[in-house]
Design a protein around this motif. Structure first.
Motif, mmCIF file in Angstrom:
data_model
loop_
_atom_site.group_PDB
_atom_site.id
_atom_site.type_symbol
_atom_site.label_atom_id
_atom_site.label_comp_id
_atom_site.label_asym_id
_atom_site.label_seq_id
_atom_site.Cartn_x
_atom_site.Cartn_y
_atom_site.Cartn_z
ATOM 1 N N ASP A 138 0.872 -1.183 0.000
ATOM 2 C CA ASP A 138 0.000 0.000 0.000
ATOM 3 C C ASP A 138 0.905 1.228 0.000
ATOM 4 O O ASP A 138 1.819 1.333 0.813
ATOM 5 N N ALA A 139 0.647 2.121 -0.950
ATOM 6 C CA ALA A 139 1.594 3.206 -1.209
ATOM 7 C C ALA A 139 0.899 4.500 -1.608
ATOM 8 O O ALA A 139 1.122 5.033 -2.705
ATOM 9 N N PRO A 140 0.036 5.054 -0.737
ATOM 10 C CA PRO A 140 -0.619 6.321 -1.072
ATOM 11 C C PRO A 140 0.409 7.437 -1.232
ATOM 12 O O PRO A 140 1.524 7.354 -0.719
ATOM 13 N N VAL A 141 -0.009 8.472 -1.967
ATOM 14 C CA VAL A 141 0.931 9.527 -2.347
ATOM 15 C C VAL A 141 0.482 10.883 -1.811
ATOM 16 O O VAL A 141 -0.692 11.113 -1.541
ATOM 17 N N SER A 142 1.448 11.778 -1.690
ATOM 18 C CA SER A 142 1.189 13.175 -1.375
ATOM 19 C C SER A 142 1.950 14.021 -2.375
ATOM 20 O O SER A 142 3.045 13.656 -2.803
ATOM 21 N N GLY A 143 1.358 15.147 -2.738
ATOM 22 C CA GLY A 143 1.995 16.030 -3.704
ATOM 23 C C GLY A 143 1.039 16.530 -4.760
ATOM 24 O O GLY A 143 1.357 17.440 -5.517
ATOM 25 N N SER A 173 0.375 0.441 6.817
ATOM 26 C CA SER A 173 1.134 1.564 7.380
ATOM 27 C C SER A 173 1.188 2.757 6.435
ATOM 28 O O SER A 173 1.196 3.914 6.877
ATOM 29 N N GLY A 174 1.228 2.489 5.141
ATOM 30 C CA GLY A 174 1.226 3.581 4.181
ATOM 31 C C GLY A 174 -0.063 4.380 4.258
ATOM 32 O O GLY A 174 -0.049 5.615 4.284
ATOM 33 N N VAL A 219 -2.290 10.599 8.601
ATOM 34 C CA VAL A 219 -1.557 11.588 9.398
ATOM 35 C C VAL A 219 -1.328 12.852 8.563
ATOM 36 O O VAL A 219 -1.520 13.984 9.034
ATOM 37 N N ASN A 220 -0.932 12.656 7.302
ATOM 38 C CA ASN A 220 -0.702 13.770 6.384
ATOM 39 C C ASN A 220 -1.955 14.630 6.232
ATOM 40 O O ASN A 220 -1.902 15.871 6.306
ATOM 41 N N GLN A 221 -3.112 13.989 6.035
ATOM 42 C CA GLN A 221 -4.341 14.734 5.803
ATOM 43 C C GLN A 221 -4.831 15.432 7.079
ATOM 44 O O GLN A 221 -5.407 16.524 6.998
ATOM 45 N N ILE A 222 -4.623 14.826 8.234
ATOM 46 C CA ILE A 222 -4.960 15.482 9.503
ATOM 47 C C ILE A 222 -4.161 16.783 9.637
ATOM 48 O O ILE A 222 -4.704 17.846 9.974
ATOM 49 N N ALA A 223 -2.866 16.695 9.348
ATOM 50 C CA ALA A 223 -2.000 17.867 9.476
ATOM 51 C C ALA A 223 -2.427 18.969 8.502
ATOM 52 O O ALA A 223 -2.475 20.152 8.858
ATOM 53 N N VAL A 239 -10.042 8.923 7.670
ATOM 54 C CA VAL A 239 -9.354 9.303 8.913
ATOM 55 C C VAL A 239 -10.275 9.138 10.122
ATOM 56 O O VAL A 239 -9.901 8.525 11.136
ATOM 57 N N LEU A 240 -11.486 9.677 10.024
ATOM 58 C CA LEU A 240 -12.401 9.659 11.167
ATOM 59 C C LEU A 240 -12.886 8.241 11.467
ATOM 60 O O LEU A 240 -13.077 7.882 12.640
#
Length: 300
Positions: free
Chosen positions: A132-137, A180-181, A187-191, A258-259
């Motif tokens: 599992d490898a979600p991305v940010s950017g 874990s990904g 965590v990224n989206q919460i921030a 997330v929720l």
């Protein structure tokens, strides 16, 4: 992208790969794989999008995920949600049915940690590997080949995928076991959610106070308030421009994940839950496809 591509690719042995899902992220990600010299077969639910991809890049299109995955070393995927992911991975026409033993499925969908664990188990039972490898950017990161990729799974599968995935990434990091990904993406989206709300309030306050907010952002952007959101979205927020970037609908989908996860693990997310409802307000204003920085519209 192909004519003005700024990406410099790390030398790596060409691999036989597939890419499932040619949306705003998948289309350029698959393109970078082709430009980096890999043998790419693509699949998309809409055949017209697959044809558009093969018209622009060197590669082939397949009629089903199973056909796309047949004989491939690595199958990359970027679709909409858990159900879309199951649809392209499982079943008679799914990628798992076409993959050879030892092949690696790398999923870039932002999905639940539960579906990541489910597909990891299903892949393992078939002698396949799943990361599992979600991305940010965002879309710009995909187009420029500069995505940050958060991975969960086994180290051997991760190491197989990493040099190939660097065609569209600037960081590709293993963070733990399956799921874990996806948890790291949460965590990224919460921030981001809390940060964008804070930036919205700051800009709206400054405008009410009569300040030149572009000048203010230039000043405070050199101090402790600096962030990617401020650097890349602050001035467009001042200009009331939101017709680009990561859509509110997508953010609400992510915050829903997330929720749901927070209910399971007991994490307290009062600000995140509030901002999720603020995004619901933006949807009601007609902003479903506006950039996430459109939170400020509630305050004007």
């Amino acid at each position: 992208m192909s004519s003005t591509n700024p990406k410099t690719y790390e030398p790596t042995a060409p691999r036989k790969v597939a890419f499932l899902g040619l949306g705003v992220m998948g289309f350029p990600m698959a393109g970078h794989l082709a430009l980096a010299g890999h043998d790419v077969v693509v699949y998309n639910r809409s055949a017209a999008k697959a044809k558009a991809w093969t018209d622009e890049f060197k590669g082939k299109a397949a009629a089903t995920p199973r056909e796309a995955a047949a004989g491939r070393d690595i199958v990359f995927c970027c679709v909409g949600n858990d159900d879309d992911l199951r649809a392209v991975a499982l079943g008679d026409d799914g990628a798992f049915a076409g993959m050879s033993r030892g092949a690696v499925f790398v999923d870039h969908t932002t999905a639940s940690a539960n579906v990541a664990r489910e597909l990891y188990a299903a892949a393992t039972a078939k002698g396949l590997a799943f990361v599992d490898a979600p991305v940010s950017g965002g879309q710009a990161g995909a187009q420029n080949g500069l995505l940050t990729v958060m991975c969960g799974g086994d180290a051997a599968a991760f190491e197989t995928a990493r040099p190939v995935a660097m065609a569209f990434a600037r960081a590709f990091t293993l963070l733990g076991e399956a799921g874990s990904g996806q948890l790291a993406k949460m965590v990224n989206q919460i921030a981001i959610a809390g940060l964008v709300q804070g930036l919205s309030e700051a800009i709206a306050f400054g405008q009410r106070a009569g300040l030149d907010m572009k000048q203010v952002l230039d000043v405070i952007g050199k101090g402790a308030a600096q962030s990617w959101q401020m650097d890349n979205r602050g001035k467009t927020m001042v200009d009331d421009k939101f017709d680009f970037g990561f859509a509110v609908d997508w953010m609400r989908k992510d915050l829903g994940l997330v929720l749901d996860e927070a209910k399971r693990n007991g994490a307290r997310l009062p600000v995140t839950a509030l901002v999720d409802q603020f995004y619901a307000d933006v949807q009601q204003l007609g902003g479903k496809r506006w950039d996430t920085s459109s939170l400020i519209k509630r305050l004007k």
